[in-house]
Design an enzyme around this catalytic site. Structure first.
Site, mmCIF file in Angstrom:
data_model
loop_
_atom_site.group_PDB
_atom_site.id
_atom_site.type_symbol
_atom_site.label_atom_id
_atom_site.label_comp_id
_atom_site.label_asym_id
_atom_site.label_seq_id
_atom_site.Cartn_x
_atom_site.Cartn_y
_atom_site.Cartn_z
ATOM 1 N N ASN A 142 1.323 -1.475 -0.093
ATOM 2 C CA ASN A 142 -0.128 0.619 -0.117
ATOM 3 C C ASN A 142 0.759 1.212 0.024
ATOM 4 O O ASN A 142 1.056 1.518 0.919
ATOM 5 C CB ASN A 142 -0.728 0.294 1.005
ATOM 6 C CG ASN A 142 -1.878 1.130 1.301
ATOM 7 O OD1 ASN A 142 -2.129 1.911 0.730
ATOM 8 N ND2 ASN A 142 -2.679 1.447 1.707
ATOM 9 N N ARG B 164 -2.834 -1.786 -3.128
ATOM 10 C CA ARG B 164 -3.838 -0.628 -3.852
ATOM 11 C C ARG B 164 -3.361 -0.135 -4.668
ATOM 12 O O ARG B 164 -2.817 0.460 -3.982
ATOM 13 C CB ARG B 164 -4.088 -0.602 -1.854
ATOM 14 C CG ARG B 164 -5.390 0.122 -2.054
ATOM 15 C CD ARG B 164 -5.246 0.371 -0.074
ATOM 16 N NE ARG B 164 -6.419 0.885 -0.329
ATOM 17 C CZ ARG B 164 -6.608 2.246 0.635
ATOM 18 N NH1 ARG B 164 -5.857 2.300 1.735
ATOM 19 N NH2 ARG B 164 -7.905 2.662 0.444
ATOM 20 N N HIS C 223 -12.537 3.214 -0.753
ATOM 21 C CA HIS C 223 -12.369 2.727 -0.076
ATOM 22 C C HIS C 223 -13.418 1.298 -0.650
ATOM 23 O O HIS C 223 -14.235 0.496 0.502
ATOM 24 C CB HIS C 223 -13.168 3.030 1.200
ATOM 25 C CG HIS C 223 -12.464 4.188 2.306
ATOM 26 N ND1 HIS C 223 -13.379 5.769 2.719
ATOM 27 C CD2 HIS C 223 -11.764 4.301 2.543
ATOM 28 C CE1 HIS C 223 -12.688 5.767 3.058
ATOM 29 N NE2 HIS C 223 -11.174 5.340 3.536
ATOM 30 N N ARG D 55 -12.088 16.700 6.084
ATOM 31 C CA ARG D 55 -12.540 16.672 5.653
ATOM 32 C C ARG D 55 -13.868 17.248 5.827
ATOM 33 O O ARG D 55 -14.169 16.858 6.450
ATOM 34 C CB ARG D 55 -12.069 15.909 4.541
ATOM 35 C CG ARG D 55 -10.933 15.808 3.621
ATOM 36 C CD ARG D 55 -11.357 14.321 3.062
ATOM 37 N NE ARG D 55 -9.644 13.294 2.886
ATOM 38 C CZ ARG D 55 -9.983 12.210 2.515
ATOM 39 N NH1 ARG D 55 -11.032 11.641 1.764
ATOM 40 N NH2 ARG D 55 -8.720 11.338 2.469
ATOM 41 N N GLU E 237 -8.160 -4.640 4.883
ATOM 42 C CA GLU E 237 -7.753 -4.085 3.092
ATOM 43 C C GLU E 237 -6.646 -5.174 2.530
ATOM 44 O O GLU E 237 -6.517 -5.827 1.604
ATOM 45 C CB GLU E 237 -7.550 -2.867 2.967
ATOM 46 C CG GLU E 237 -8.795 -1.888 3.301
ATOM 47 C CD GLU E 237 -8.588 -0.547 3.484
ATOM 48 O OE1 GLU E 237 -7.912 -0.744 4.136
ATOM 49 O OE2 GLU E 237 -9.192 0.013 2.362
#
Ligand code: AMP
Length: 408
Positions: free
Chosen positions: A7, A90, A179, A240, A383
């Protein structure tokens, strides 16, 4: 078969070496603070930790360090890199092209490069990771697992923005969602925990971490998700803003904010941090709120309220909801927020067992009350295991390129 999962981001590379198909993690680690003077490798294997401070210039350099460390005599876990049967990466953006994970070839690389326009902070380091492996062990197959791929099943009615259609045609402006690897993983785990087939369940998956997104999964497929053209849309996050009236930005533009200032404002200075003025970390905010910090309380309240609204909206989209899943650092651990989000939702079939919820942190647990119509789960996301699995499935027929004797 050994599968390496990578990743790669702009300032860190995380890695995991799996023994498949049993999905045993042989080693995991990370290179942090890439591009700074004090970069650090942390390498965890067989209950031991090895750390190394060194200057790592970029992702390629970091990958070199990772690959070297994997085969070192003292701290390595394999004799030579060709013992690796596949490398899974990823990759954040697969545009409209990728509907699942794929074996990397030149055409895939060209597409990842093309979609860097849509994910300028993510696709370039993802690609640098792929290139570094390609250079070092060109014969080892690589697999790209896209964060957008799980959402490729979202119908037009949910991915279209109400902007002039030409903007979709010309610039591919639409909802992509992110995601996806996590939403897919937890939705499938929820089906397994309920003893159902993966395509036989409607789930609302709430990935609440540093980035937050909610997905409506109908019969195992994503049909809507809160993040959009970029990961800025949807529920508020650590820093955010999530959904906004776009006219706020025009208004601020008239007040002298330029595009870069607005980007920083919405991505780095908003969300939990922006409202509280104190922290983007839910642990700190809960503590502050308990001490009477009013804006910390307000930040938590806004966050929970907006998530509740998405759950309600997705219940309407799905018609029938079998389960709600909480995952990500906040979803797995923030007991208080889970109960606030799920409060007063009995009418739509969601009721927590407050005692079980209170005890549940980062373990697969059903936290709904016995008579809750909708099952509610905490499912730690994984993940890397999902990427290892895809890589194994796509390359697992191949024996590792070289046999043991290549290692000398
Ligand atoms: P992630 O991006 O999934 O690692 O999630 C990181 C975020 O999870 C942090 O910024 C915290 O807000 C939150 N978090 C992590 N651990 C806890 C905890 N024990 N309680 C509440 N929130 C937590």
């Amino acid at each position: 078969m050994k599968v390496l999962v990578i990743n790669a981001g702009s300032s860190s590379v995380k890695y995991y070496l799996y023994d498949m198909p049993q999905a045993e993690v042989l080693v995991r680690g990370s290179v942090e603070r890439i591009g700074e003077k004090n970069s650090e490798l942390a390498h965890f294997f067989a209950d031991k930790t090895y750390t190394q401070q060194t200057q790592v210039k970029d992702v390629e350099d970091a990958m070199e360090l990772v690959l070297e460390t994997l085969v070192r005599e003292d701290v390595g876990v394999i004799k030579c890199l060709s013992q690796i049967g596949g490398v899974g990466h990823r990759v954040v953006h697969g545009g409209e092209e990728f509907t699942g994970s794929v074996v990397v070839d030149e055409a895939v690389i060209t597409s990842i490069e093309k979609f860097a326009d849509l994910a300028p902070l993510h696709n370039p380091p993802n690609l640098a990771g792929i290139r570094a492996v390609q250079r070092r062990v060109p014969d080892v197959p690589q697999v790209a697992c896209f964060d957008t791929a799980f959402h490729s099943t979202i119908p037009e009615v949910a991915y279209m923005y109400a902007l002039p259609y030409e903007l979709y045609e010309k610039y591919h402006i639409r909802r992509y969602g992110f995601h996806g690897v996590s939403h897919r993983y937890v939705a499938r785990r929820a089906a397994a925990l309920m003893g159902r087939e993966k395509y036989d369940i409607n789930v609302i998956t709430c990935h609440l971490g540093n980035g937050c997104s909610i997905t409506a999964v109908k019969k195992g497929r994503s049909v809507d998700t809160s993040m959009g053209f970029t990961p800025l849309e949807g529920v508020p996050m650590g820093t955010r803003s999530g959904d906004l009236d776009p006219a706020i930005l025009f208004y601020l533009g008239d007040k002298g904010y330029d595009v870069n200032k607005l980007k920083t404002l919405c991505n780095k200075q908003s969300g939990l941090f922006g409202i509280s003025g104190a922290s983007n970390d839910v642990r700190n905010l809960v503590e502050l709120a308990e001490e009477g910090h009013e804006r910390a309380r307000l930040a938590i309240d806004v966050f929970c309220y907006r998530i509740k609204k998405y759950i309600g909206a997705y219940a309407a989209v799905l018609g029938v909801v079998d389960a709600v899943v909480f995952t990500g650092g906040i979803g797995e651990n923030a007991v208080y927020l889970r109960s606030q989000i799920c409060s007063d939702m009995t009418q739509i079939g969601i009721e927590l067992d407050l005692a079980i919820n209170k005890e549940t942190r980062a373990t697969e647990t059903e936290i709904s009350a016995d008579d809750s119509r909708v099952a509610v789960f905490v499912i730690p996301t994984n993940e890397q295991a999902a990427i290892a699995n895809d890589t194994y499935e796509l390359t697992g027929q191949n024996e590792p390129i070289a046999s043991e004797q290549c290692c000398g």
